[in-house]
Design an enzyme around this catalytic site. Structure first.
Site, PDB file in Angstrom:
ATOM      1  N   LYS A   1      -2.193   2.379   9.565  1.00 30.01           N
ATOM      2  CA  LYS A   1      -1.799   3.315  10.627  1.00 30.01           C
ATOM      3  C   LYS A   1      -1.718   4.748  10.085  1.00 30.01           C
ATOM      4  O   LYS A   1      -2.259   5.673  10.679  1.00 30.01           O
ATOM      5  CB  LYS A   1      -0.438   2.910  11.232  1.00 30.01           C
ATOM      6  CG  LYS A   1      -0.446   1.524  11.869  1.00 30.01           C
ATOM      7  CD  LYS A   1       0.879   1.183  12.519  1.00 30.01           C
ATOM      8  CE  LYS A   1       2.050   1.121  11.557  1.00 30.01           C
ATOM      9  NZ  LYS A   1       1.935   0.074  10.512  1.00 30.01           N
TER      10      LYS A   1
ATOM     11  N   ARG B   1       8.625   0.549  18.232  1.00 29.89           N
ATOM     12  CA  ARG B   1       8.528  -0.652  17.412  1.00 29.89           C
ATOM     13  C   ARG B   1       9.305  -1.812  18.036  1.00 29.89           C
ATOM     14  O   ARG B   1       9.366  -2.886  17.448  1.00 29.89           O
ATOM     15  CB  ARG B   1       9.151  -0.354  16.052  1.00 29.89           C
ATOM     16  CG  ARG B   1       8.174  -0.370  14.905  1.00 29.89           C
ATOM     17  CD  ARG B   1       8.969  -0.048  13.659  1.00 29.89           C
ATOM     18  NE  ARG B   1       8.252  -0.348  12.474  1.00 29.89           N
ATOM     19  CZ  ARG B   1       7.529   0.529  11.808  1.00 29.89           C
ATOM     20  NH1 ARG B   1       7.386   1.752  12.262  1.00 29.89           N
ATOM     21  NH2 ARG B   1       6.945   0.177  10.694  1.00 29.89           N
TER      22      ARG B   1
ATOM     23  N   ARG C   1      -0.627   0.096  -2.852  1.00 34.71           N
ATOM     24  CA  ARG C   1      -0.498   1.456  -2.301  1.00 34.71           C
ATOM     25  C   ARG C   1       0.255   2.363  -3.270  1.00 34.71           C
ATOM     26  O   ARG C   1       1.275   1.996  -3.833  1.00 34.71           O
ATOM     27  CB  ARG C   1       0.249   1.407  -0.976  1.00 34.71           C
ATOM     28  CG  ARG C   1       0.621   2.803  -0.469  1.00 34.71           C
ATOM     29  CD  ARG C   1       1.013   2.826   0.971  1.00 34.71           C
ATOM     30  NE  ARG C   1       2.159   2.010   1.270  1.00 34.71           N
ATOM     31  CZ  ARG C   1       2.608   1.797   2.513  1.00 34.71           C
ATOM     32  NH1 ARG C   1       1.970   2.321   3.531  1.00 34.71           N
ATOM     33  NH2 ARG C   1       3.652   1.038   2.709  1.00 34.71           N
TER      34      ARG C   1
ATOM     35  N   ARG D   1       6.191   2.806  -3.059  1.00 31.12           N
ATOM     36  CA  ARG D   1       7.345   2.775  -2.162  1.00 31.12           C
ATOM     37  C   ARG D   1       8.267   1.604  -2.483  1.00 31.12           C
ATOM     38  O   ARG D   1       7.805   0.526  -2.852  1.00 31.12           O
ATOM     39  CB  ARG D   1       6.858   2.659  -0.698  1.00 31.12           C
ATOM     40  CG  ARG D   1       6.576   4.005  -0.089  1.00 31.12           C
ATOM     41  CD  ARG D   1       5.896   3.945   1.250  1.00 31.12           C
ATOM     42  NE  ARG D   1       6.434   2.989   2.209  1.00 31.12           N
ATOM     43  CZ  ARG D   1       6.003   2.904   3.473  1.00 31.12           C
ATOM     44  NH1 ARG D   1       5.054   3.726   3.907  1.00 31.12           N
ATOM     45  NH2 ARG D   1       6.499   2.015   4.298  1.00 31.12           N
TER      46      ARG D   1
ATOM     47  N   ARG E   1       8.935  -7.663   6.075  1.00 28.77           N
ATOM     48  CA  ARG E   1       8.487  -6.684   7.090  1.00 28.77           C
ATOM     49  C   ARG E   1       7.502  -7.337   8.062  1.00 28.77           C
ATOM     50  O   ARG E   1       7.493  -7.032   9.252  1.00 28.77           O
ATOM     51  CB  ARG E   1       7.852  -5.472   6.393  1.00 28.77           C
ATOM     52  CG  ARG E   1       8.902  -4.580   5.739  1.00 28.77           C
ATOM     53  CD  ARG E   1       8.309  -3.667   4.681  1.00 28.77           C
ATOM     54  NE  ARG E   1       7.354  -2.718   5.189  1.00 28.77           N
ATOM     55  CZ  ARG E   1       6.453  -2.091   4.426  1.00 28.77           C
ATOM     56  NH1 ARG E   1       6.401  -2.324   3.118  1.00 28.77           N
ATOM     57  NH2 ARG E   1       5.630  -1.227   4.965  1.00 28.77           N
TER      58      ARG E   1
HETATM   59  P1  AP5 Z   1      -1.303   2.767   5.261  1.00 33.65           P
HETATM   60  O1  AP5 Z   1      -2.210   3.657   6.030  1.00 33.65           O
HETATM   61  O2  AP5 Z   1      -0.229   3.388   4.433  1.00 33.65           O
HETATM   62  O3  AP5 Z   1      -0.712   1.629   6.240  1.00 33.65           O
HETATM   63  P2  AP5 Z   1       0.411   1.708   7.347  1.00 33.65           P
HETATM   64  O4  AP5 Z   1      -0.017   0.823   8.489  1.00 33.65           O
HETATM   65  O5  AP5 Z   1       0.745   3.130   7.681  1.00 33.65           O
HETATM   66  O6  AP5 Z   1       1.573   1.001   6.556  1.00 33.65           O
HETATM   67  P3  AP5 Z   1       3.118   1.328   6.471  1.00 33.65           P
HETATM   68  O7  AP5 Z   1       3.649   0.404   5.398  1.00 33.65           O
HETATM   69  O8  AP5 Z   1       3.403   2.785   6.302  1.00 33.65           O
HETATM   70  O9  AP5 Z   1       3.584   0.857   7.868  1.00 33.65           O
HETATM   71  P4  AP5 Z   1       4.942   0.391   8.239  1.00 33.65           P
HETATM   72  O10 AP5 Z   1       4.770   0.288   9.716  1.00 33.65           O
HETATM   73  O11 AP5 Z   1       5.462  -0.819   7.576  1.00 33.65           O
HETATM   74  O12 AP5 Z   1       5.907   1.541   7.648  1.00 33.65           O
HETATM   75  P5  AP5 Z   1       6.457   2.898   8.231  1.00 33.65           P
HETATM   76  O13 AP5 Z   1       6.273   3.938   7.218  1.00 33.65           O
HETATM   77  O14 AP5 Z   1       6.003   3.168   9.630  1.00 33.65           O
HETATM   78  O15 AP5 Z   1      -2.233   1.825   4.337  1.00 33.65           O
HETATM   79  C1  AP5 Z   1      -1.648   0.910   3.419  1.00 33.65           C
HETATM   80  C2  AP5 Z   1      -2.496   0.854   2.122  1.00 33.65           C
HETATM   81  O16 AP5 Z   1      -3.778   0.299   2.434  1.00 33.65           O
HETATM   82  C3  AP5 Z   1      -2.750   2.234   1.482  1.00 33.65           C
HETATM   83  O17 AP5 Z   1      -2.731   2.118   0.092  1.00 33.65           O
HETATM   84  C4  AP5 Z   1      -4.171   2.598   1.963  1.00 33.65           C
HETATM   85  O18 AP5 Z   1      -4.835   3.422   1.026  1.00 33.65           O
HETATM   86  C5  AP5 Z   1      -4.815   1.213   2.072  1.00 33.65           C
HETATM   87  N1  AP5 Z   1      -5.814   1.143   3.148  1.00 33.65           N
HETATM   88  C6  AP5 Z   1      -5.750   1.698   4.386  1.00 33.65           C
HETATM   89  N2  AP5 Z   1      -6.850   1.392   5.100  1.00 33.65           N
HETATM   90  C7  AP5 Z   1      -7.626   0.592   4.287  1.00 33.65           C
HETATM   91  C8  AP5 Z   1      -8.891  -0.043   4.450  1.00 33.65           C
HETATM   92  N3  AP5 Z   1      -9.594   0.051   5.589  1.00 33.65           N
HETATM   93  N4  AP5 Z   1      -9.352  -0.784   3.399  1.00 33.65           N
HETATM   94  C9  AP5 Z   1      -8.647  -0.892   2.241  1.00 33.65           C
HETATM   95  N5  AP5 Z   1      -7.455  -0.290   2.027  1.00 33.65           N
HETATM   96  C10 AP5 Z   1      -6.945   0.448   3.040  1.00 33.65           C
HETATM   97  O19 AP5 Z   1       8.023   2.525   8.368  1.00 33.65           O
HETATM   98  C11 AP5 Z   1       8.795   2.284   7.208  1.00 33.65           C
HETATM   99  C12 AP5 Z   1      10.191   1.833   7.627  1.00 33.65           C
HETATM  100  O20 AP5 Z   1      10.819   2.868   8.426  1.00 33.65           O
HETATM  101  C13 AP5 Z   1      10.265   0.575   8.508  1.00 33.65           C
HETATM  102  O21 AP5 Z   1      10.213  -0.610   7.749  1.00 33.65           O
HETATM  103  C14 AP5 Z   1      11.620   0.800   9.199  1.00 33.65           C
HETATM  104  O22 AP5 Z   1      12.690   0.489   8.329  1.00 33.65           O
HETATM  105  C15 AP5 Z   1      11.623   2.297   9.446  1.00 33.65           C
HETATM  106  N6  AP5 Z   1      11.070   2.648  10.758  1.00 33.65           N
HETATM  107  C16 AP5 Z   1       9.942   3.384  11.003  1.00 33.65           C
HETATM  108  N7  AP5 Z   1       9.742   3.497  12.312  1.00 33.65           N
HETATM  109  C17 AP5 Z   1      10.746   2.830  12.933  1.00 33.65           C
HETATM  110  C18 AP5 Z   1      11.072   2.564  14.294  1.00 33.65           C
HETATM  111  N8  AP5 Z   1      10.311   3.022  15.321  1.00 33.65           N
HETATM  112  N9  AP5 Z   1      12.185   1.829  14.563  1.00 33.65           N
HETATM  113  C19 AP5 Z   1      12.966   1.376  13.571  1.00 33.65           C
HETATM  114  N10 AP5 Z   1      12.704   1.569  12.256  1.00 33.65           N
HETATM  115  C20 AP5 Z   1      11.603   2.283  11.940  1.00 33.65           C
END
Ligand code: AP5
Length: 217
Positions: free
Chosen positions: A13, A88, A127, A160, A171
């Protein structure tokens, strides 16, 4: 264009959000990035959010919703936005609908990035994120030229705290229980577009932009 990006942790994402937001000239709003910035600053919000993030749990709705309500009141969201990581839960989605309706708007589209659990674990355990510019690398799929140094800005790369295999698995459970009901919620409203998020990053971007073609001006 008012767009929500949804998908499991590690679906890509954050990686895709930057390209899609830039293509459609809308601000990218990532709740995970806002929480992490607050954790780095040591703000009250960051201290509260960290307890949940490190465990791989969702930050409570009242904290998250207040933060997003504030961010969506900025002038730069007047013509649209891309939300990465919000909503979410179905409750967050209902609140977002209400917020938009208050301003006379509706959500245009929800893009789901589809990827399986094993790929998620591979992606997240490799990552590496730049401490200075926030760029996201992968040690196998998109490695920087120098170990632990960002090619873009020379900053230090870190892993991270929530990217250990145990926390990643948790997760994924949280996603299945609390976030995946959004697929039905938005599917029923005809807003959902699914995209295969496997394969090279550029191919996923192309599929995503093709799925959103009708929103090009
Ligand atoms: P990346 O692009 O970083 O993936 P992502 O989907 O953004 O993963 P996140 O872990 O950031 O998502 P998440 O939803 O768990 O965490 P968030 O930060 O929103 O890609 C991942 C890896 O893969 C990278 O190394 C990249 O280079 C690689 N990659 C990408 N595309 C690729 C491809 N095509 N091929 C190969 N490799 C590839 O949230 C974190 C925390 O915040 C949550 O756990 C929660 O505690 C809190 N939080 C956030 N939003 C909310 C909410 N709305 N409500 C409550 N808590 C929340």
């Amino acid at each position: 264009m008012r767009l929500v990006l949804v998908g499991p942790p590690g679906a890509g994402k954050g990686t895709q959000a930057q390209f899609i937001a830039s293509h459609f000239s809308v601000p990218k709003i990532s709740t995970g990035d806002i929480f992490r910035a607050n954790v780095s600053e040591g703000s009250d919000l960051g201290l509260e959010a960290r307890k949940y993030m490190d465990a791989g749990d969702l930050v409570p709705d009242e904290v998250t919703i207040a933060m997003v309500t504030d961010r969506l009141s900025y002038d730069d969201t007047g013509e649209g936005f891309l939300l990465d990581g919000f909503p979410r839960t179905v409750h967050q989605a209902e609140v977002l609908d209400g917020m938009l309706a208050d301003g006379g708007h509706v959500l245009d589209v929800v893009l789901e990035l589809v990827v399986d659990d094993d790929e998620v674990v591979r992606r997240l355990s490799g990552r590496r994120t730049c401490r200075r510019c926030g760029h996201v690398w992968h040690q196998d799929f998109d490695p920087p030229a120098r170990d632990r140094i960002c090619d873009r800005c020379g900053g230090e790369l870190f892993q991270r705290d929530d990217d250990s295999e145990k926390t990643i698995r948790h997760r994924l459970e949280v996603y299945a229980d609390q976030t995946s009901p959004l697929i039905g919620y938005y599917g029923d409203r005809g807003l959902l577009r699914g995209v295969d998020a496997t394969g090279p990053v550029e191919d996923v971007t192309e599929r995503a932009i093709n799925a959103l073609r009708r929103f090009e001006s």
